[in-house]
Design a protein around this motif. Structure first.
Motif, PDB file in Angstrom:
ATOM      1  N   THR A 172      -2.271 -48.739  21.936  1.00 39.92           N
ATOM      2  CA  THR A 172      -3.515 -48.679  22.705  1.00 39.92           C
ATOM      3  C   THR A 172      -4.072 -50.092  22.722  1.00 39.92           C
ATOM      4  N   VAL A 173      -4.221 -50.637  23.932  1.00 37.00           N
ATOM      5  CA  VAL A 173      -4.651 -52.029  24.088  1.00 37.00           C
ATOM      6  C   VAL A 173      -5.854 -52.091  25.018  1.00 37.00           C
ATOM      7  N   ASP A 174      -6.542 -53.235  24.964  1.00 40.95           N
ATOM      8  CA  ASP A 174      -7.673 -53.446  25.869  1.00 40.95           C
ATOM      9  C   ASP A 174      -7.249 -54.359  27.014  1.00 40.95           C
ATOM     10  N   ASN A 175      -8.193 -54.745  27.854  1.00 40.34           N
ATOM     11  CA  ASN A 175      -7.890 -55.585  29.017  1.00 40.34           C
ATOM     12  C   ASN A 175      -7.334 -56.948  28.639  1.00 40.34           C
ATOM     13  N   ASP A 176      -7.571 -57.378  27.411  1.00 37.65           N
ATOM     14  CA  ASP A 176      -7.053 -58.664  26.939  1.00 37.65           C
ATOM     15  C   ASP A 176      -5.765 -58.501  26.137  1.00 37.65           C
ATOM     16  N   PHE A 177      -5.181 -57.299  26.166  1.00 35.44           N
ATOM     17  CA  PHE A 177      -3.910 -56.996  25.508  1.00 35.44           C
ATOM     18  C   PHE A 177      -4.009 -56.995  23.987  1.00 35.44           C
ATOM     19  N   LEU A 178      -5.208 -56.846  23.470  1.00 32.57           N
ATOM     20  CA  LEU A 178      -5.423 -56.717  22.039  1.00 32.57           C
ATOM     21  C   LEU A 178      -5.075 -55.298  21.621  1.00 32.57           C
ATOM     22  N   VAL A 179      -4.253 -55.155  20.588  1.00 33.80           N
ATOM     23  CA  VAL A 179      -3.822 -53.844  20.114  1.00 33.80           C
ATOM     24  C   VAL A 179      -4.924 -53.232  19.256  1.00 33.80           C
ATOM     25  N   HIS A 180      -5.445 -52.082  19.709  1.00 34.42           N
ATOM     26  CA  HIS A 180      -6.494 -51.366  18.986  1.00 34.42           C
ATOM     27  C   HIS A 180      -5.936 -50.251  18.107  1.00 34.42           C
ATOM     28  N   ASP A 181      -4.865 -49.618  18.556  1.00 33.12           N
ATOM     29  CA  ASP A 181      -4.320 -48.497  17.806  1.00 33.12           C
ATOM     30  C   ASP A 181      -2.813 -48.430  18.016  1.00 33.12           C
ATOM     31  N   VAL A 182      -2.128 -47.822  17.055  1.00 31.73           N
ATOM     32  CA  VAL A 182      -0.677 -47.694  17.076  1.00 31.73           C
ATOM     33  C   VAL A 182      -0.315 -46.290  16.614  1.00 31.73           C
ATOM     34  N   ASP A 183       0.578 -45.653  17.338  1.00 32.93           N
ATOM     35  CA  ASP A 183       1.100 -44.351  16.931  1.00 32.93           C
ATOM     36  C   ASP A 183       2.624 -44.439  17.025  1.00 32.93           C
ATOM     37  N   VAL A 184       3.315 -44.121  15.937  1.00 27.22           N
ATOM     38  CA  VAL A 184       4.772 -44.236  15.887  1.00 27.22           C
ATOM     39  C   VAL A 184       5.340 -42.952  15.308  1.00 27.22           C
ATOM     40  N   VAL A 185       6.378 -42.425  15.953  1.00 21.73           N
ATOM     41  CA  VAL A 185       7.040 -41.215  15.482  1.00 21.73           C
ATOM     42  C   VAL A 185       8.541 -41.417  15.553  1.00 21.73           C
ATOM     43  N   THR A 186       9.237 -41.044  14.491  1.00 19.87           N
ATOM     44  CA  THR A 186      10.693 -41.002  14.486  1.00 19.87           C
ATOM     45  C   THR A 186      11.089 -39.541  14.361  1.00 19.87           C
ATOM     46  N   ASP A 187      11.584 -38.975  15.471  1.00 20.12           N
ATOM     47  CA  ASP A 187      12.021 -37.573  15.475  1.00 20.12           C
ATOM     48  C   ASP A 187      13.459 -37.425  14.991  1.00 20.12           C
ATOM     49  N   ALA A 188      14.274 -38.432  15.232  1.00 19.41           N
ATOM     50  CA  ALA A 188      15.670 -38.386  14.780  1.00 19.41           C
ATOM     51  C   ALA A 188      16.096 -39.789  14.375  1.00 19.41           C
ATOM     52  N   SER A 189      16.859 -39.855  13.285  1.00 22.50           N
ATOM     53  CA  SER A 189      17.385 -41.126  12.788  1.00 22.50           C
ATOM     54  C   SER A 189      18.610 -40.819  11.937  1.00 22.50           C
ATOM     55  N   PRO A 190      19.437 -41.808  11.679  1.00 17.77           N
ATOM     56  CA  PRO A 190      20.647 -41.538  10.909  1.00 17.77           C
ATOM     57  C   PRO A 190      20.396 -41.363   9.409  1.00 17.77           C
ATOM     58  N   TYR A 191      19.240 -41.823   8.902  1.00 18.26           N
ATOM     59  CA  TYR A 191      18.957 -41.746   7.472  1.00 18.26           C
ATOM     60  C   TYR A 191      17.616 -41.051   7.253  1.00 18.26           C
ATOM     61  N   SER A 192      17.523 -40.284   6.207  1.00 16.73           N
ATOM     62  CA  SER A 192      16.301 -39.524   5.942  1.00 16.73           C
ATOM     63  C   SER A 192      15.110 -40.436   5.627  1.00 16.73           C
ATOM     64  N   ILE A 193      15.358 -41.641   5.119  1.00 12.40           N
ATOM     65  CA  ILE A 193      14.246 -42.520   4.757  1.00 12.40           C
ATOM     66  C   ILE A 193      13.647 -43.267   5.946  1.00 12.40           C
ATOM     67  N   CYS A 194      14.289 -43.192   7.114  1.00 10.51           N
ATOM     68  CA  CYS A 194      13.810 -43.953   8.277  1.00 10.51           C
ATOM     69  C   CYS A 194      12.373 -43.605   8.653  1.00 10.51           C
ATOM     70  N   ARG A 195      12.011 -42.337   8.551  1.00  7.70           N
ATOM     71  CA  ARG A 195      10.651 -41.923   8.931  1.00  7.70           C
ATOM     72  C   ARG A 195       9.585 -42.559   8.041  1.00  7.70           C
ATOM     73  N   GLY A 196       9.967 -42.939   6.848  1.00  8.93           N
ATOM     74  CA  GLY A 196       9.005 -43.485   5.897  1.00  8.93           C
ATOM     75  C   GLY A 196       8.442 -44.837   6.272  1.00  8.93           C
ATOM     76  N   ILE A 197       9.053 -45.537   7.199  1.00 16.35           N
ATOM     77  CA  ILE A 197       8.594 -46.887   7.543  1.00 16.35           C
ATOM     78  C   ILE A 197       7.616 -46.887   8.719  1.00 16.35           C
TER      79      ILE A 197
END
Length: 196
Positions: A65-90
C-alpha cells in the motif's frame, strides 16, 4: 507468435507472475503481485510429500500500500505454497519494507532489509514487477486526471517532470533516450542530435 519458431521441446516449468494496481477509497494505492511456479510432472518433496503436476511449488502474494509519492505505508505477504515448511516463517520480515519509497535506490534498500537469509528469493523477485506496476498504475491515473482537467495538454506521454523541469522518463529506456525521435517530438528542448 512474437518469438521465432522453437525447436521441438518439452515444457517442464511454468512461472506465472501477475500484478494489479488499485486506487483505494482512502486515496492510497494497493499494488498486488502473485507468483506461482508449477511443474509439468509430479515429484516427491521431503516436506510436502507428493506434489502432483500442475500443483504450485511456489504460490506467493504481496500487497504494497503506497501513497502518491510511492512511499510504502503497509505490506501484506502470504506464502500459500513453498517447497519447505519454514518458508512461511519469513513473511513477517517483509514488514521492514514499510517506510521505503519506490524510486532510485529502492532495490538496494529492499535487499538490505529482506535480501538473503532475511527474506525469500521469490518474494524479493516479485517486488520488481510490483514496483513497475506501481509506476504504471499511479502515473497513468494521474495522467488521466490531468488530461480530464486540461484538455489542451501538449505532452501526450503525460510524463511528470522533476523539479528541474526535466521529464522523469528521459533516458529511462530506448524510446525515451535523449537522441530518440520520441524525445525530439515531445521534448525537443532535451533532444540531443546523435549526428552532432
Amino acid at each position: 507468435m512474437p518469438l521465432s519458431p522453437a525447436v521441438p521441446r518439452e515444457p517442464l516449468h511454468i512461472r506465472t507472475i501477475s500484478c494489479n494496481g488499485y486506487l483505494r477509497d482512502d486515496g492510497l494505492w494497493d499494488i498486488e503481485g502473485h507468483l506461482t511456479d508449477t511443474k509439468t510432472y509430479g515429484f516427491t518433496n521431503d516436506h510436502r510429500g507428493q506434489v502432483e503436476a500442475g500443483n504450485p511449488v511456489h504460490d506467493m502474494w504481496i500487497r504494497l500500500t503506497v501513497d502518491n509519492d510511492f512511499l510504502v505505508h503497509d505490506v501484506d505477504v502470504v506464502t500459500d505454497a513453498s517447497p519447505y515448511s519454514i518458508c512461511r516463517g519469513i513473511t513477517s520480515n517483509f514488514q521492514h519494507l514499510k517506510g521505503l519509497t519506490i524510486g532510485p535506490g529502492y532495490r538496494r534498500q529492499v535487499l538490505a532489509k529482506v535480501g538473503g537469509v532475511h527474506g525469500c528469493t521469490h518474494l524479493v523477485e516479485l517486488l520488481g514487477p510490483i514496483a513497475t506496476t506501481a509506476y504504471q498504475t499511479i502515473h497513468s491515473a494521474k495522467a488521466r486526471q490531468r488530461r480530464e482537467a486540461q484538455a489542451d495538454n501538449d505532452d501526450p506521454t503525460d510524463n511528470p517532470r522533476s523539479p528541474s523541469g526535466r521529464p522523469r522518463l528521459l533516458n529511462s529506456c530506448h524510446a525515451f533516450g535523449e537522441s530518440s525521435p520520441v524525445v525530439q517530438k515531445y521534448w525537443p528542448e532535451f533532444f540531443k542530435d546523435p549526428e552532432v
